[in-house]
Design a protein around this motif. Structure first.
Motif, PDB file in Angstrom:
ATOM      1  N   GLY A  20      64.167  62.334  77.086  1.00  0.00           N
ATOM      2  CA  GLY A  20      65.089  61.221  76.513  1.00  0.00           C
ATOM      3  C   GLY A  20      64.249  59.943  76.069  1.00  0.00           C
ATOM      4  O   GLY A  20      63.016  59.820  75.957  1.00  0.00           O
ATOM      5  N   GLY A  21      65.181  58.991  75.548  1.00  0.00           N
ATOM      6  CA  GLY A  21      64.570  57.935  74.875  1.00  0.00           C
ATOM      7  C   GLY A  21      63.399  57.073  75.735  1.00  0.00           C
ATOM      8  O   GLY A  21      62.377  56.541  75.233  1.00  0.00           O
ATOM      9  N   PHE A  22      63.720  56.864  77.295  1.00  0.00           N
ATOM     10  CA  PHE A  22      62.708  56.076  77.860  1.00  0.00           C
ATOM     11  C   PHE A  22      61.555  56.744  77.860  1.00  0.00           C
ATOM     12  O   PHE A  22      60.388  56.227  78.019  1.00  0.00           O
ATOM     13  CB  PHE A  22      63.375  56.301  79.380  1.00  0.00           C
ATOM     14  CG  PHE A  22      62.446  55.120  80.213  1.00  0.00           C
ATOM     15  CD1 PHE A  22      62.742  53.813  79.999  1.00  0.00           C
ATOM     16  CD2 PHE A  22      61.533  55.451  81.000  1.00  0.00           C
ATOM     17  CE1 PHE A  22      61.920  52.841  80.793  1.00  0.00           C
ATOM     18  CE2 PHE A  22      60.810  54.739  81.869  1.00  0.00           C
ATOM     19  CZ  PHE A  22      60.835  53.460  81.607  1.00  0.00           C
ATOM     20  N   PHE A  23      61.269  58.160  77.799  1.00  0.00           N
ATOM     21  CA  PHE A  23      60.248  58.943  77.948  1.00  0.00           C
ATOM     22  C   PHE A  23      59.246  58.973  76.610  1.00  0.00           C
ATOM     23  O   PHE A  23      58.243  59.380  76.617  1.00  0.00           O
ATOM     24  CB  PHE A  23      60.341  60.176  78.630  1.00  0.00           C
ATOM     25  CG  PHE A  23      60.744  60.311  80.346  1.00  0.00           C
ATOM     26  CD1 PHE A  23      59.699  60.258  80.980  1.00  0.00           C
ATOM     27  CD2 PHE A  23      61.960  60.000  80.429  1.00  0.00           C
ATOM     28  CE1 PHE A  23      60.018  60.225  82.329  1.00  0.00           C
ATOM     29  CE2 PHE A  23      62.210  59.811  81.795  1.00  0.00           C
ATOM     30  CZ  PHE A  23      61.213  60.014  82.696  1.00  0.00           C
ATOM     31  N   ALA A  24      60.283  58.716  75.577  1.00  0.00           N
ATOM     32  CA  ALA A  24      59.584  58.965  74.177  1.00  0.00           C
ATOM     33  C   ALA A  24      58.710  57.565  73.863  1.00  0.00           C
ATOM     34  O   ALA A  24      58.410  56.796  74.700  1.00  0.00           O
ATOM     35  CB  ALA A  24      60.821  58.873  73.203  1.00  0.00           C
ATOM     36  N   ARG A  25      58.211  57.646  72.747  1.00  0.00           N
ATOM     37  CA  ARG A  25      57.222  56.589  72.065  1.00  0.00           C
ATOM     38  C   ARG A  25      58.019  55.217  72.174  1.00  0.00           C
ATOM     39  O   ARG A  25      59.017  55.060  71.400  1.00  0.00           O
ATOM     40  CB  ARG A  25      56.634  56.872  70.931  1.00  0.00           C
ATOM     41  CG  ARG A  25      55.545  57.963  70.803  1.00  0.00           C
ATOM     42  CD  ARG A  25      54.928  58.245  69.602  1.00  0.00           C
ATOM     43  NE  ARG A  25      53.928  59.428  69.811  1.00  0.00           N
ATOM     44  CZ  ARG A  25      52.790  59.132  70.176  1.00  0.00           C
ATOM     45  NH1 ARG A  25      52.295  58.002  70.743  1.00  0.00           N
ATOM     46  NH2 ARG A  25      51.682  60.175  70.301  1.00  0.00           N
ATOM     47  N   ASN A  26      57.424  54.337  72.764  1.00  0.00           N
ATOM     48  CA  ASN A  26      58.030  52.835  72.892  1.00  0.00           C
ATOM     49  C   ASN A  26      56.766  51.909  73.064  1.00  0.00           C
ATOM     50  O   ASN A  26      55.769  52.075  73.705  1.00  0.00           O
ATOM     51  CB  ASN A  26      59.002  52.886  74.160  1.00  0.00           C
ATOM     52  CG  ASN A  26      60.146  53.504  73.811  1.00  0.00           C
ATOM     53  OD1 ASN A  26      60.935  53.189  72.751  1.00  0.00           O
ATOM     54  ND2 ASN A  26      60.734  54.486  74.506  1.00  0.00           N
ATOM     55  N   PRO A  27      57.118  50.696  72.843  1.00  0.00           N
ATOM     56  CA  PRO A  27      56.177  49.598  73.410  1.00  0.00           C
ATOM     57  C   PRO A  27      56.193  49.443  74.677  1.00  0.00           C
ATOM     58  O   PRO A  27      57.304  49.846  75.456  1.00  0.00           O
ATOM     59  CB  PRO A  27      56.860  48.292  72.800  1.00  0.00           C
ATOM     60  CG  PRO A  27      57.745  48.855  71.617  1.00  0.00           C
ATOM     61  CD  PRO A  27      58.000  49.869  72.015  1.00  0.00           C
ATOM     62  N   ARG A  28      55.123  48.981  75.311  1.00  0.00           N
ATOM     63  CA  ARG A  28      54.995  49.387  76.894  1.00  0.00           C
ATOM     64  C   ARG A  28      54.257  48.106  77.507  1.00  0.00           C
ATOM     65  O   ARG A  28      53.511  47.448  76.679  1.00  0.00           O
ATOM     66  CB  ARG A  28      54.188  50.732  77.526  1.00  0.00           C
ATOM     67  CG  ARG A  28      54.674  51.786  76.771  1.00  0.00           C
ATOM     68  CD  ARG A  28      55.933  52.575  77.514  1.00  0.00           C
ATOM     69  NE  ARG A  28      56.301  53.774  77.030  1.00  0.00           N
ATOM     70  CZ  ARG A  28      57.440  54.513  77.490  1.00  0.00           C
ATOM     71  NH1 ARG A  28      58.021  53.883  78.667  1.00  0.00           N
ATOM     72  NH2 ARG A  28      57.629  55.642  77.245  1.00  0.00           N
ATOM     73  N   THR A  29      54.624  47.800  78.700  1.00  0.00           N
ATOM     74  CA  THR A  29      54.060  46.893  79.490  1.00  0.00           C
ATOM     75  C   THR A  29      53.617  47.372  80.728  1.00  0.00           C
ATOM     76  O   THR A  29      54.402  47.967  81.543  1.00  0.00           O
ATOM     77  CB  THR A  29      54.957  45.439  79.603  1.00  0.00           C
ATOM     78  OG1 THR A  29      55.445  45.129  78.469  1.00  0.00           O
ATOM     79  CG2 THR A  29      54.151  44.421  80.445  1.00  0.00           C
ATOM     80  N   VAL A  30      52.342  47.206  81.261  1.00  0.00           N
ATOM     81  CA  VAL A  30      51.702  47.966  82.243  1.00  0.00           C
ATOM     82  C   VAL A  30      50.995  46.763  83.375  1.00  0.00           C
ATOM     83  O   VAL A  30      50.660  45.804  82.781  1.00  0.00           O
ATOM     84  CB  VAL A  30      50.625  48.938  81.886  1.00  0.00           C
ATOM     85  CG1 VAL A  30      50.171  49.784  83.046  1.00  0.00           C
ATOM     86  CG2 VAL A  30      51.308  49.996  80.997  1.00  0.00           C
ATOM     87  N   ALA A  31      51.456  47.046  84.426  1.00  0.00           N
ATOM     88  CA  ALA A  31      50.455  46.053  85.544  1.00  0.00           C
ATOM     89  C   ALA A  31      50.108  47.013  86.343  1.00  0.00           C
ATOM     90  O   ALA A  31      50.546  47.996  86.988  1.00  0.00           O
ATOM     91  CB  ALA A  31      51.625  45.116  86.284  1.00  0.00           C
ATOM     92  N   GLY A  32      48.628  46.785  86.943  1.00  0.00           N
ATOM     93  CA  GLY A  32      48.376  47.711  87.983  1.00  0.00           C
ATOM     94  C   GLY A  32      46.773  46.741  88.257  1.00  0.00           C
ATOM     95  O   GLY A  32      46.647  45.817  88.031  1.00  0.00           O
ATOM     96  N   GLY A  76      59.547  47.209  79.206  1.00  0.00           N
ATOM     97  CA  GLY A  76      58.979  47.260  77.668  1.00  0.00           C
ATOM     98  C   GLY A  76      59.877  47.337  76.529  1.00  0.00           C
ATOM     99  O   GLY A  76      60.689  46.365  76.581  1.00  0.00           O
ATOM    100  N   GLY A  77      59.727  48.212  75.564  1.00  0.00           N
ATOM    101  CA  GLY A  77      60.456  48.026  74.533  1.00  0.00           C
ATOM    102  C   GLY A  77      60.165  46.765  73.734  1.00  0.00           C
ATOM    103  O   GLY A  77      59.108  46.125  73.499  1.00  0.00           O
ATOM    104  N   GLY A  78      61.474  46.258  73.129  1.00  0.00           N
ATOM    105  CA  GLY A  78      61.267  45.030  72.375  1.00  0.00           C
ATOM    106  C   GLY A  78      61.060  43.657  73.242  1.00  0.00           C
ATOM    107  O   GLY A  78      60.883  42.611  72.715  1.00  0.00           O
ATOM    108  N   SER A  79      61.110  43.954  74.481  1.00  0.00           N
ATOM    109  CA  SER A  79      60.547  42.858  75.798  1.00  0.00           C
ATOM    110  C   SER A  79      59.084  42.586  75.858  1.00  0.00           C
ATOM    111  O   SER A  79      58.424  41.877  76.455  1.00  0.00           O
ATOM    112  CB  SER A  79      61.191  42.901  76.953  1.00  0.00           C
ATOM    113  OG  SER A  79      62.626  43.384  76.909  1.00  0.00           O
ATOM    114  N   THR A  80      58.378  43.777  75.062  1.00  0.00           N
ATOM    115  CA  THR A  80      56.861  43.702  75.362  1.00  0.00           C
ATOM    116  C   THR A  80      56.362  42.633  74.703  1.00  0.00           C
ATOM    117  O   THR A  80      55.953  42.883  73.518  1.00  0.00           O
ATOM    118  CB  THR A  80      56.302  45.153  74.954  1.00  0.00           C
ATOM    119  OG1 THR A  80      56.853  46.108  75.783  1.00  0.00           O
ATOM    120  CG2 THR A  80      54.728  45.076  75.205  1.00  0.00           C
ATOM    121  N   THR A  81      55.996  41.506  75.329  1.00  0.00           N
ATOM    122  CA  THR A  81      55.384  40.195  74.542  1.00  0.00           C
ATOM    123  C   THR A  81      54.407  39.946  75.840  1.00  0.00           C
ATOM    124  O   THR A  81      54.476  39.800  76.919  1.00  0.00           O
ATOM    125  CB  THR A  81      56.261  39.307  74.318  1.00  0.00           C
ATOM    126  OG1 THR A  81      57.363  39.835  73.659  1.00  0.00           O
ATOM    127  CG2 THR A  81      55.576  38.121  73.714  1.00  0.00           C
TER     128      THR A  81
END
Length: 122
Positions: A20-32, A76-81
């Motif tokens: 589905g869309g969430f698992f597809a290619r998207n802008p991402r934000t990662v914390a670790g 993520g998505g459009g919120s990835t800033t």
């Protein structure tokens, strides 16, 4: 703050299988965090001709390659800033920065300066 799915746990990739869309290619934000306790925040641009984003599986591989022993995929998505000291350091996918209702603000210890390392090609 919104996040969904762990990417790595105890140094192992643990992202769940899915479609589905969430698992597809998207802008991402990662914390670790790294094995030695450093906090790492990363953004992956997408939805542009110059950057197509990553799948959730790809994002886990990136987190692992960055040495993140424990990492989570944040909203993520459009919120990835990402901005560092007030300067935008990524390329949001929309025509302008999106107004969002949440943010992760990291304030470093003044005795330990903030370390910012842009990705190759940035």
């Amino acid at each position: 703050m919104n996040g969904r799915y762990r990417l790595t746990a105890h140094g192992r990739i643990v992202v769940p299988a899915g479609s589905g869309g969430f698992f597809a290619r998207n802008p991402r934000t990662v914390a670790g965090t790294t094995r030695d306790g450093k906090v790492v925040l990363a953004t992956i641009d997408g939805r542009m001709t110059t950057s197509v984003g990553t799948t959730l599986d790809d994002t886990a591989v990136v987190a692992h390659a960055l040495g993140l022993t424990d990492a989570v995929n944040l909203d993520g998505g459009g919120s990835t800033t990402m901005s560092v000291q007030g300067t935008l350091v990524n390329h949001p996918s929309g025509p302008t920065e999106r107004a969002v209702g949440d943010a992760l603000v990291f304030v470093p210890d003044p005795r330990r300066p903030l370390e910012y390392r842009p990705a190759a090609g940035s």
